[in-house]
Design an enzyme around this catalytic site. Sequence first.
Site, mmCIF file in Angstrom:
data_model
loop_
_atom_site.group_PDB
_atom_site.id
_atom_site.type_symbol
_atom_site.label_atom_id
_atom_site.label_comp_id
_atom_site.label_asym_id
_atom_site.label_seq_id
_atom_site.Cartn_x
_atom_site.Cartn_y
_atom_site.Cartn_z
ATOM 1 N N CYS A 102 0.818 -1.224 0.000
ATOM 2 C CA CYS A 102 0.000 0.000 0.000
ATOM 3 C C CYS A 102 0.850 1.272 0.000
ATOM 4 C CB CYS A 102 -0.941 0.001 1.201
ATOM 5 S SG CYS A 102 -1.887 -1.505 1.345
ATOM 6 N N ASN A 105 -10.421 -0.148 0.717
ATOM 7 C CA ASN A 105 -8.957 -0.110 0.653
ATOM 8 C C ASN A 105 -8.530 -0.562 -0.742
ATOM 9 O OD1 ASN A 105 -6.222 -0.687 0.847
ATOM 10 N ND2 ASN A 105 -6.367 -1.584 2.896
ATOM 11 N N HIS A 130 -3.092 6.784 3.305
ATOM 12 C CA HIS A 130 -3.613 5.565 2.686
ATOM 13 C C HIS A 130 -4.959 5.257 3.347
ATOM 14 C CE1 HIS A 130 -4.283 1.566 1.422
ATOM 15 N NE2 HIS A 130 -3.863 0.978 2.529
HETATM 16 O O1 UT7 Z 1 -3.835 -1.713 3.562
HETATM 17 C C1 UT7 Z 1 -3.078 -2.516 4.398
HETATM 18 C C2 UT7 Z 1 -3.270 -2.130 5.786
HETATM 19 N N1 UT7 Z 1 -4.441 -2.750 6.336
HETATM 20 C C3 UT7 Z 1 -4.989 -2.198 7.422
HETATM 21 O O2 UT7 Z 1 -4.570 -1.154 7.834
HETATM 22 C C4 UT7 Z 1 -6.101 -2.921 8.134
HETATM 23 C C5 UT7 Z 1 -5.935 -2.714 9.635
HETATM 24 N N2 UT7 Z 1 -6.925 -3.397 10.435
HETATM 25 C C6 UT7 Z 1 -8.220 -3.034 10.474
HETATM 26 O O3 UT7 Z 1 -8.644 -2.134 9.776
HETATM 27 C C7 UT7 Z 1 -9.122 -3.704 11.495
HETATM 28 O O4 UT7 Z 1 -8.318 -4.468 12.378
HETATM 29 C C8 UT7 Z 1 -10.190 -4.621 10.856
HETATM 30 C C9 UT7 Z 1 -11.239 -3.759 10.161
HETATM 31 C C10 UT7 Z 1 -9.570 -5.577 9.860
HETATM 32 C C11 UT7 Z 1 -10.895 -5.430 11.940
HETATM 33 O O5 UT7 Z 1 -11.467 -4.541 12.920
HETATM 34 P P1 UT7 Z 1 -11.201 -4.778 14.475
HETATM 35 O O6 UT7 Z 1 -11.956 -3.761 15.205
HETATM 36 O O7 UT7 Z 1 -9.708 -4.812 14.662
HETATM 37 O O8 UT7 Z 1 -11.860 -6.174 14.732
HETATM 38 P P2 UT7 Z 1 -11.196 -7.524 15.247
HETATM 39 O O9 UT7 Z 1 -10.372 -8.144 14.169
HETATM 40 O O10 UT7 Z 1 -10.560 -7.290 16.582
HETATM 41 O O11 UT7 Z 1 -12.489 -8.399 15.467
HETATM 42 C C12 UT7 Z 1 -13.503 -8.033 16.405
HETATM 43 C C13 UT7 Z 1 -14.676 -8.970 16.251
HETATM 44 C C14 UT7 Z 1 -14.272 -10.439 16.180
HETATM 45 O O12 UT7 Z 1 -15.265 -11.194 16.847
HETATM 46 P P3 UT7 Z 1 -15.042 -11.728 18.350
HETATM 47 O O13 UT7 Z 1 -13.828 -12.599 18.268
HETATM 48 O O14 UT7 Z 1 -14.843 -10.496 19.186
HETATM 49 O O15 UT7 Z 1 -16.305 -12.467 18.626
HETATM 50 C C15 UT7 Z 1 -14.317 -10.759 14.710
HETATM 51 O O16 UT7 Z 1 -14.534 -12.123 14.458
HETATM 52 O O17 UT7 Z 1 -15.334 -8.699 15.021
HETATM 53 C C16 UT7 Z 1 -15.465 -9.910 14.266
HETATM 54 N N3 UT7 Z 1 -15.438 -9.596 12.848
HETATM 55 C C17 UT7 Z 1 -16.549 -9.311 12.156
HETATM 56 N N4 UT7 Z 1 -17.841 -9.245 12.509
HETATM 57 C C18 UT7 Z 1 -18.726 -8.889 11.552
HETATM 58 C C19 UT7 Z 1 -14.372 -9.530 12.027
HETATM 59 N N5 UT7 Z 1 -14.773 -9.207 10.796
HETATM 60 C C20 UT7 Z 1 -16.114 -9.065 10.842
HETATM 61 C C21 UT7 Z 1 -17.077 -8.725 9.885
HETATM 62 N N6 UT7 Z 1 -18.364 -8.644 10.292
HETATM 63 N N7 UT7 Z 1 -16.777 -8.459 8.600
#
Ligand code: UT7
Length: 310
Positions: free
Chosen positions: A115, A268, A238
């Site tokens: 990215c 993204n 980004h």
């Molecule tokens: O371009 C390259 C750089 N990439 C980035 O910068 C991405 C950086 N990361 C992020 O933007 C975020 O970490 C994400 C958007 C990918 C995820 O958000 P988060 O707030 O960090 O969520 P998490 O991964 O900690 O997950 C929280 C909960 C989990 O459930 P439990 O374990 O708490 O029950 C996930 O399973 O949210 C769940 N979850 C979802 N729920 C509904 C993960 N994806 C989804 C989804 N819909 N699509």
Amino acid sequence: MNKPKINIISSGKYLPKDKITNQDLEKMVDTNNEWIVSRTGIVTRHKATHETASEMAYLAAKAALDKANFSPDQVDLIIVATITGDQMTPSTANLVQKKLGIEHECMSFDINAACTGFVYGLEIASQMLASKKFRSALIIGSERLTSVTNYEDRNTCVLFGDGAGALLIEPSNSNKHEAYFFNTAKPDVDDSLTVRQYIEMDGRKVFLFAVDVIKRSIERILEDANLTKDAIDVFIPHQANIRIIQAVSKAMDIPMEKFVVNIEHYGNTSAASIPITLSEYLDANPPKNQRVLMVGFGGGFTYGSAIITT
Ligand code: UT7
């Protein structure tokens, strides 16, 4: 420090017509609109159908050339930043050169810095233009991320979209046009963020990395340029997650209004996200000596920033 002088001639973008909405994703995986909007800021993303990365790159470049009524005959350098090029070789940039009908001596090649690719590419092109061997350069970010997205993985499939952005620049003699760059990498090459068959990511880890390095990268480039954050008119980060941008805004005490954000519409788009956003900014704000700070971060882990004046 070497400060190449570059003049922005024009910019362009291309987004495929088809879109994937949050409602579409609700039908594919266990997710919902509320989660996606509140955790990422994304509402829709574009999806290429027939368009390859080279086709989108070409269309963004052509938009930039047409806007400035600038002939491809004057382009001597084409750099495409991408992780989803059409094939290993010929490069995406070679294909763009061919599509633009450029038959004179012109150097074209791809780079992969995930990215951060566009920011790396802009530094490479700017340093090359300073040699005075090239009359003008196209730097393009183009991605077809939907082709490497696993639509059974809710952790990643809600995030990514397709598109391309291009910037056309030339060397300048004016001190007003001094560009600053800070680019580096902090090797994390295991499983935090990889694209083998599909994108796989440890979201939380990448999130924390992003907030930390965006802040450090901005501080570092301001220091190198001997500028304060107040001297920057706009920040173009980004576009990976609205919460990352909000966290940086808060940590650095920079008002959100100073960040150009369009993640809602495109998700993204990796190397394409900064040039698409820059192109939209330049369309809305015709050049008038504004200082733009771009900051990228991503797989690798790569990160870096650039300050240019419009
Ligand atoms: O371009 C390259 C750089 N990439 C980035 O910068 C991405 C950086 N990361 C992020 O933007 C975020 O970490 C994400 C958007 C990918 C995820 O958000 P988060 O707030 O960090 O969520 P998490 O991964 O900690 O997950 C929280 C909960 C989990 O459930 P439990 O374990 O708490 O029950 C996930 O399973 O949210 C769940 N979850 C979802 N729920 C509904 C993960 N994806 C989804 C989804 N819909 N699509």
